[in-house]
Motif scaffolding. Structure first.
Motif, PDB file in Angstrom:
ATOM      1  N   TYR A 131     101.460 115.868 118.574  1.00  0.00           N
ATOM      2  CA  TYR A 131     102.392 116.637 119.418  1.00  0.00           C
ATOM      3  C   TYR A 131     102.505 115.963 120.774  1.00  0.00           C
ATOM      4  N   ILE A 132     103.748 115.646 121.145  1.00  0.00           N
ATOM      5  CA  ILE A 132     104.052 115.008 122.426  1.00  0.00           C
ATOM      6  C   ILE A 132     104.636 116.061 123.360  1.00  0.00           C
ATOM      7  N   LYS A 133     104.007 116.229 124.515  1.00  0.00           N
ATOM      8  CA  LYS A 133     104.474 117.229 125.485  1.00  0.00           C
ATOM      9  C   LYS A 133     104.490 116.606 126.878  1.00  0.00           C
ATOM     10  N   ASP A 134     105.604 116.716 127.544  1.00  0.00           N
ATOM     11  CA  ASP A 134     105.756 116.233 128.924  1.00  0.00           C
ATOM     12  C   ASP A 134     105.312 114.779 129.073  1.00  0.00           C
ATOM     13  N   GLY A 135     105.646 113.970 128.065  1.00  0.00           N
ATOM     14  CA  GLY A 135     105.412 112.536 128.159  1.00  0.00           C
ATOM     15  C   GLY A 135     104.050 112.071 127.721  1.00  0.00           C
ATOM     16  N   LYS A 136     103.173 112.999 127.375  1.00  0.00           N
ATOM     17  CA  LYS A 136     101.818 112.613 126.968  1.00  0.00           C
ATOM     18  C   LYS A 136     101.482 113.199 125.602  1.00  0.00           C
ATOM     19  N   ILE A 137     100.392 112.678 125.032  1.00  0.00           N
ATOM     20  CA  ILE A 137      99.917 113.166 123.739  1.00  0.00           C
ATOM     21  C   ILE A 137      99.115 114.439 123.993  1.00  0.00           C
ATOM     22  N   GLU A 138      99.650 115.554 123.531  1.00  0.00           N
ATOM     23  CA  GLU A 138      99.031 116.854 123.783  1.00  0.00           C
ATOM     24  C   GLU A 138      97.997 117.200 122.714  1.00  0.00           C
ATOM     25  N   ARG A 139      98.348 116.952 121.447  1.00  0.00           N
ATOM     26  CA  ARG A 139      97.437 117.316 120.353  1.00  0.00           C
ATOM     27  C   ARG A 139      97.548 116.318 119.223  1.00  0.00           C
ATOM     28  N   ILE A 140      96.411 116.044 118.595  1.00  0.00           N
ATOM     29  CA  ILE A 140      96.349 115.222 117.388  1.00  0.00           C
ATOM     30  C   ILE A 140      95.557 116.024 116.359  1.00  0.00           C
ATOM     31  N   GLY A 141      96.085 116.161 115.142  1.00  0.00           N
ATOM     32  CA  GLY A 141      95.331 116.918 114.142  1.00  0.00           C
ATOM     33  C   GLY A 141      96.078 117.069 112.849  1.00  0.00           C
ATOM     34  N   PHE A 142      95.581 117.984 112.008  1.00  0.00           N
ATOM     35  CA  PHE A 142      96.214 118.274 110.721  1.00  0.00           C
ATOM     36  C   PHE A 142      96.941 119.611 110.829  1.00  0.00           C
ATOM     37  N   ASP A 143      98.118 119.679 110.252  1.00  0.00           N
ATOM     38  CA  ASP A 143      98.903 120.920 110.238  1.00  0.00           C
ATOM     39  C   ASP A 143      99.037 121.521 111.636  1.00  0.00           C
ATOM     40  N   VAL A 154     110.308  98.491 112.341  1.00  0.00           N
ATOM     41  CA  VAL A 154     110.036  99.433 113.429  1.00  0.00           C
ATOM     42  C   VAL A 154     111.208 100.416 113.469  1.00  0.00           C
ATOM     43  N   SER A 155     110.945 101.674 113.101  1.00  0.00           N
ATOM     44  CA  SER A 155     112.039 102.650 112.998  1.00  0.00           C
ATOM     45  C   SER A 155     112.182 103.525 114.240  1.00  0.00           C
ATOM     46  N   LYS A 156     111.093 103.784 114.934  1.00  0.00           N
ATOM     47  CA  LYS A 156     111.154 104.593 116.161  1.00  0.00           C
ATOM     48  C   LYS A 156     110.144 104.064 117.171  1.00  0.00           C
ATOM     49  N   THR A 157     110.512 104.128 118.441  1.00  0.00           N
ATOM     50  CA  THR A 157     109.586 103.796 119.522  1.00  0.00           C
ATOM     51  C   THR A 157     109.705 104.851 120.615  1.00  0.00           C
ATOM     52  N   PHE A 158     108.547 105.347 121.033  1.00  0.00           N
ATOM     53  CA  PHE A 158     108.476 106.297 122.149  1.00  0.00           C
ATOM     54  C   PHE A 158     107.814 105.614 123.343  1.00  0.00           C
ATOM     55  N   VAL A 159     108.389 105.766 124.515  1.00  0.00           N
ATOM     56  CA  VAL A 159     107.800 105.269 125.764  1.00  0.00           C
ATOM     57  C   VAL A 159     107.652 106.448 126.704  1.00  0.00           C
ATOM     58  N   ASN A 160     106.420 106.755 127.078  1.00  0.00           N
ATOM     59  CA  ASN A 160     106.136 107.925 127.923  1.00  0.00           C
ATOM     60  C   ASN A 160     106.745 109.191 127.332  1.00  0.00           C
ATOM     61  N   GLY A 161     106.665 109.307 126.001  1.00  0.00           N
ATOM     62  CA  GLY A 161     107.172 110.497 125.336  1.00  0.00           C
ATOM     63  C   GLY A 161     108.663 110.533 125.112  1.00  0.00           C
ATOM     64  N   ASN A 162     109.372 109.532 125.587  1.00  0.00           N
ATOM     65  CA  ASN A 162     110.819 109.455 125.383  1.00  0.00           C
ATOM     66  C   ASN A 162     111.133 108.612 124.157  1.00  0.00           C
ATOM     67  N   LEU A 163     111.986 109.105 123.288  1.00  0.00           N
ATOM     68  CA  LEU A 163     112.429 108.340 122.128  1.00  0.00           C
ATOM     69  C   LEU A 163     113.460 107.318 122.598  1.00  0.00           C
TER      70      LEU A 163
END
Length: 445
Positions: free
Chosen positions: A23-35, A415-424
């Motif tokens: 989960y990406i929130k406000d440009g940073k990685i907020e959560r990493i996990g399952f489901d 390479v199908s998607k790239t995010f920089v500082n949370g921006n696609l």
């Protein structure tokens, strides 16, 4: 800025592959996990088992601005970089004018802030007579000091013994070096000019910019670093002989002398000059297949710490000139990651090690703040890679110069998607405009 929930990824990070969500929130990685579930507004992206990697950090590029913008610009090349999964770059000082003062250095940062879609940093340049300016460099906001211990543009060849001792004894931050001995190269040029006149074949390039020239300069740099306790990073290692200079007995965090390999030295050999000609003319030169194999082994056993590009575009017209007139360098950022991943497909290197060498290790080596890993609280610099064949076509290139040494090559990954500082910023073949990258910061004592 949007929030994104990336579902069903194969996350490649810190030596592991595991299924999960990010989960990406406000440009940073907020959560990493399952489901992972999120109650606030966000965009859901199902990755359907694609790889999710931390964005690559390229510690050596030449984006040609200012002064050489007929070849490239920060705007054009940063877009090519994110299309290739490179989310942060460090750019070299041999622009015009050379970046030899703090004012000129800051002007490059201001230009990048206005036009770069990727994150950025710029090396301060050293010459034989600007030590006072070099010592003003802020180690927490500038990636390092670049020393050309071999010929370069303008006033950037540092060949004065006193100057070199001053730099290595006084500069407290990382010193990155281009190592080729100028006297050896000049003698080799005269030797081959006596044989061929002005029509020297490009196949002679690795003999002119020879193993001896590389080793003599690299060993000098290592000797200076050991003498003065300096923090040295030697760029674009091209010979097997130089590998004896580097240590793999201690963790990267503790190393004071580190080394880089570039994609072209890991992909091409002197056997390719016949077909590619000046389009694979780099300094240091692409050398023997045995050198390439030795460099790969050094990457795998950690004598070489990072993989980068030395992206250095020139126009097609410039490259089509005769050997002595054609400049050295070529564009690489758009396909560097897919080229190295192709070697993982062939079993030479694991995808986990690719991530280590192109994302984790540069972040550790340069002590970059909160980048280079998929970790909660880190900037969301992320790359989605699909196992989907992709052929390099001229029409798809984002380089201003309009060519690539990989044209016609088919890679197994895209390479199908790239995010920089949370921006696609890159989405299935299209640059997503509207955001700019950030200046890299460094956590140094």
């Amino acid at each position: 800025m949007s929030n994104y929930l990336l579902k069903n990824a194969v996350i490649v990070n810190e030596g592991k592959k595991q299924n999960g969500d990010v989960y990406i929130k406000d440009g940073k990685i907020e959560r990493i996990g399952f489901d992972v579930t999120v109650s606030e507004a966000h965009e859901l992206i199902d990755l359907n088992g694609a790889y999710l990697l931390p964005g690559c950090i390229d510690d050596q590029v030449h984006f040609r601005e200012p002064g050489l913008t007929h070849k490239a610009t920060i705007a054009s090349e940063s877009r090519a970089a994110v299309a290739g999964g490179i989310t942060s770059f460090m750019e070299m000082p041999n622009t015009v004018p050379n970046t030899l003062t703090q004012e000129l250095l800051e002007e490059k940062y201001q230009r990048a802030a206005a036009t770069s879609i990727a994150n950025y940093s710029f090396f301060m340049g050293a010459s034989n007579d600007n030590i006072e300016e070099v010592l003003k460099t802020n180690a927490n906001t500038v990636c390092g000091v670049k020393v050309f211990m071999g010929s370069s543009t303008g006033n950037m060849l540092v060949d004065n013994e006193t100057t070199l001792n001053n730099l290595f004894s006084k500069v407290p931050m990382l010193i990155a070096t281009h190592c080729e001995d100028e006297a050896t190269i000049r003698a080799n040029i005269e030797h081959y000019r006596a044989i061929y006149g002005e029509d020297v074949p490009v196949e002679m390039h690795p003999l002119i910019r020879s193993e001896e020239a590389c080793y003599k300069s690299s060993s000098l740099a290592v000797g200076l670093a050991k003498k003065h306790g300096a923090r040295l990073h030697i760029l674009h290692i091209s010979t097997a002989k130089e590998l004896s200079l580097f240590d793999n007995s201690i963790p990267l965090e503790q190393k004071k002398i580190t080394a880089e390999a570039c994609v072209h030295h890991l992909w091409f050999s002197d056997e390719d000059y016949a077909a590619k000609g000046n389009f694979i003319k780099w300094n240091p030169a692409v050398k023997k297949a045995t050198d390439r194999a030795a460099i790969w082994q050094a990457v795998l056993d950690n004598r070489i710490d990072v993989i980068a590009t030395d992206h250095a575009p020139h126009t097609i017209e410039e490259k089509q000139q005769s050997y002595f007139k054609a400049p050295s360098g070529g564009p690489l950022v758009q396909h560097a990651l897919t080229a190295v991943l192709e070697q993982s497909k062939q079993g030479l290197i694991s995808i986990e090690r690719v991530v280590e060498k192109m994302a984790h290790a540069p972040a550790i080596l340069f002590q970059i703040e909160k980048r280079g890993f998929i970790r909660e609280g880190y900037y969301a610099d992320l790359v989605v890679v699909e196992e989907k064949p992709m052929t390099v076509n001229k029409s798809d290139l984002l380089y201003q110069c309009g060519w690539s040494p990989f044209e016609g090559t088919t890679f197994s990954y895209t390479v199908s998607k790239t995010f920089v500082n949370g921006n696609l910023v890159w989405n299935h073949g299209k640059i997503m405009e509207g955001t700019n990258g950030k200046r890299l910061k460094f956590v140094r004592g």
